[in-house]
Design an enzyme around this catalytic site. Structure first.
Site, PDB file in Angstrom:
ATOM      1  N   ILE A 191       0.810  -1.223   0.000  1.00  0.00           N
ATOM      2  CA  ILE A 191       0.000   0.000   0.000  1.00  0.00           C
ATOM      3  C   ILE A 191       0.845   1.277   0.000  1.00  0.00           C
ATOM      4  O   ILE A 191       0.336   2.366   0.194  1.00  0.00           O
ATOM      5  CB  ILE A 191      -0.976   0.023   1.202  1.00  0.00           C
ATOM      6  CG1 ILE A 191      -0.203  -0.060   2.512  1.00  0.00           C
ATOM      7  CG2 ILE A 191      -2.000  -1.097   1.075  1.00  0.00           C
ATOM      8  CD1 ILE A 191      -1.016   0.390   3.716  1.00  0.00           C
ATOM      9  N   LYS A 192       2.134   1.140  -0.265  1.00  0.00           N
ATOM     10  CA  LYS A 192       2.979   2.329  -0.252  1.00  0.00           C
ATOM     11  C   LYS A 192       2.833   3.109  -1.574  1.00  0.00           C
ATOM     12  O   LYS A 192       2.218   2.618  -2.523  1.00  0.00           O
ATOM     13  CB  LYS A 192       4.432   1.920   0.016  1.00  0.00           C
ATOM     14  CG  LYS A 192       4.599   1.243   1.401  1.00  0.00           C
ATOM     15  CD  LYS A 192       4.250   2.159   2.552  1.00  0.00           C
ATOM     16  CE  LYS A 192       3.968   1.456   3.860  1.00  0.00           C
ATOM     17  NZ  LYS A 192       5.083   0.903   4.560  1.00  0.00           N
ATOM     18  N   ASN A 193       3.409   4.309  -1.636  1.00  0.00           N
ATOM     19  CA  ASN A 193       3.222   5.177  -2.810  1.00  0.00           C
ATOM     20  C   ASN A 193       3.579   4.464  -4.115  1.00  0.00           C
ATOM     21  O   ASN A 193       2.939   4.662  -5.138  1.00  0.00           O
ATOM     22  CB  ASN A 193       4.054   6.452  -2.674  1.00  0.00           C
ATOM     23  CG  ASN A 193       3.486   7.394  -1.622  1.00  0.00           C
ATOM     24  OD1 ASN A 193       2.476   7.085  -0.986  1.00  0.00           O
ATOM     25  ND2 ASN A 193       4.116   8.542  -1.430  1.00  0.00           N
ATOM     26  N   LEU A 194       4.651   3.660  -4.056  1.00  0.00           N
ATOM     27  CA  LEU A 194       5.036   2.814  -5.189  1.00  0.00           C
ATOM     28  C   LEU A 194       5.105   1.401  -4.629  1.00  0.00           C
ATOM     29  O   LEU A 194       5.659   1.206  -3.547  1.00  0.00           O
ATOM     30  CB  LEU A 194       6.413   3.232  -5.711  1.00  0.00           C
ATOM     31  CG  LEU A 194       6.902   2.464  -6.938  1.00  0.00           C
ATOM     32  CD1 LEU A 194       6.618   3.287  -8.198  1.00  0.00           C
ATOM     33  CD2 LEU A 194       8.379   2.152  -6.868  1.00  0.00           C
TER      34      LEU A 194
END
Ligand SMILES: *Cc1c(COP(=O)(O)O)cnc(C)c1O
Length: 384
Positions: A191-194
């Site tokens: 679920i991180k930005n990338l």
């Protein structure tokens, strides 16, 4: 009462921002039969480095592994103190414990949820080996005012930039990860930005450090897997861990990078849509991630009666979360407890609203309406 029909996308707190090209990218690696650390992993490292305009990036299996290897590369030894905000994911603390160092928990600025140069300076002792600022919600932390002092004392700055891929520093507009005086750690978890599915990267400060990190993540072996194919042997040069990123995970990251600007824009748009919708809601404070510079990772608010509001929202199928329960209050970290008033207050008030690419503006309006209803239902005084 919330009497609008249920909106399933509002029921999730987070999910990967996908572009639709990830599956084909993974399929190509699957068909190649080469799943380990391959040229795909190395291509991903070069692409991350190019994106940040830095010479190297060292890909690893997770953000936790990135922090662990960064602490090892910085030479943080057993017994050293590592300054860290209590307000972070428990992974940051576990990485410190993985090198037998001692977490020295510090407080945060209540408005940004981040550490400040002042708070760091107050916690420095003769035993301090490193400081790990956490770039909370995607917001950059600038320790430039104390950089010279930290360097003089031999204290390494290791940025926990798990939330902050793509964010820029508000003072000089430079990308997080491009500052050659700090070791930066990214997470490419689901679920991180990338995302790589699971993954992470360390951005080294020097060529030597890049070399050390590559060896550390490959069981102490100095060569890359692709070099190894050319020789009959390999050499183990020191301690190392099995932390190299698989080609399958790197393939997801490569597809994500191709369209990262879209994901970044979508996150900013979501965050600003929430900001506009929340201005009219009494008793709610939005934590400002500085979206002009940051790629927002969370939409976090403070509310009174948080636990009750949380329960109401969950019952209304709104995917709220809490990032994070303070670490100095965790049973496993009780040895290093110290009073941290701003963190403790935040720990009782923070609430993360659903934040992912499937949310429409109608969903956001629905979430904010439900939030208002939850505040009304839990309040003791009638509202107008
Ligand atoms: C996600 C996260 C980590 C750990 O990254 P993983 O890839 O999950 O191991 C560390 N610190 C923070 C602040 C995080 O959000």
């Amino acid at each position: 009462m919330i009497n609008e029909s249920r909106r399933p996308d509002a029921g999730r707190n987070a999910s990967p921002f996908l572009h639709g090209h990830e599956a084909a990218s993974v399929a190509r690696v699957l068909e190649s039969g080469q799943y380990g650390h391959t040229d795909v992993t190395e291509k991903f490292e070069r692409r991350i480095a190019r994106y940040l305009s830095v010479p190297y990036a060292v890909a690893v299996t997770s953000g936790t592994a990135a922090l662990h290897t960064a602490l090892l590369a910085a030479g943080i030894k057993a017994g050293a103190e590592v300054i860290v905000p209590s307000m972070t994911f428990c992974a940051t603390v576990q990485a410190i414990l993985a090198v037998d160092a001692t977490p020295r928990f510090i407080d945060i600025d209540a408005t940004t949820m981040c550490v400040t140069p002042d708070l760091v300076t107050k916690a420095i002792t003769d035993a301090t080996g490193a400081v790990i600022p956490v770039l909370f919600g995607g917001r950059a932390v600038d320790l430039t005012p104390i950089r010279a002092d930290l360097a003089e004392r031999g204290i390494t700055v290791i940025e926990d930039a798990a939330h902050a891929f793509g964010s820029r520093n508000h003072t000089n507009n430079r990308l997080v990860g491009s500052n050659a005086t700090v070791l930066t750690c990214f997470s490419f978890g689901p679920i991180k930005n990338l995302t790589c599915g699971q993954g992470g990267a360390v951005i080294p400060r020097t060529p030597d450090e890049a070399h050390t990190l590559r060896r550390l993540r490959l069981l102490g072996v100095a060569q890359s897997q692709s070099d190894r194919a050319e020789t009959t042997t390999y050499q183990v040069h020191g301690f190392g861990l099995r932390y190299q990123l698989s080609g399958l995970n790197a393939a997801i990251g490569l597809a994500q990078l191709d369209h990262f600007d879209m994901a970044a824009a979508a996150r900013r748009h979501l965050w600003r849509t929430y900001r506009a919708a929340l201005t009219e809601v009494r008793d709610v404070t939005l934590i400002d991630v500085d979206p002009d510079h940051a790629v927002p990772h969370l939409c976090q608010i403070r509310v009174p009666r948080r636990d009750e509001v949380f329960a109401h929202l969950r019952k209304a199928h709104i995917g709220v979360g809490v990032h994070y329960p303070p670490n100095h209050l965790q049973p496993a970290f009780a040895t290093w407890h110290r009073p941290l008033p701003a963190t403790e207050q935040a720990g009782e008030q923070i609430l993360s609203l659903p934040f992912h690419q499937h949310l429409t503006e109608v969903d956001i309006a629905h979430v904010v309406r439900a939030l208002r209803a939850a505040l009304d239902a839990t309040g003791t005084t009638p509202r107008t």
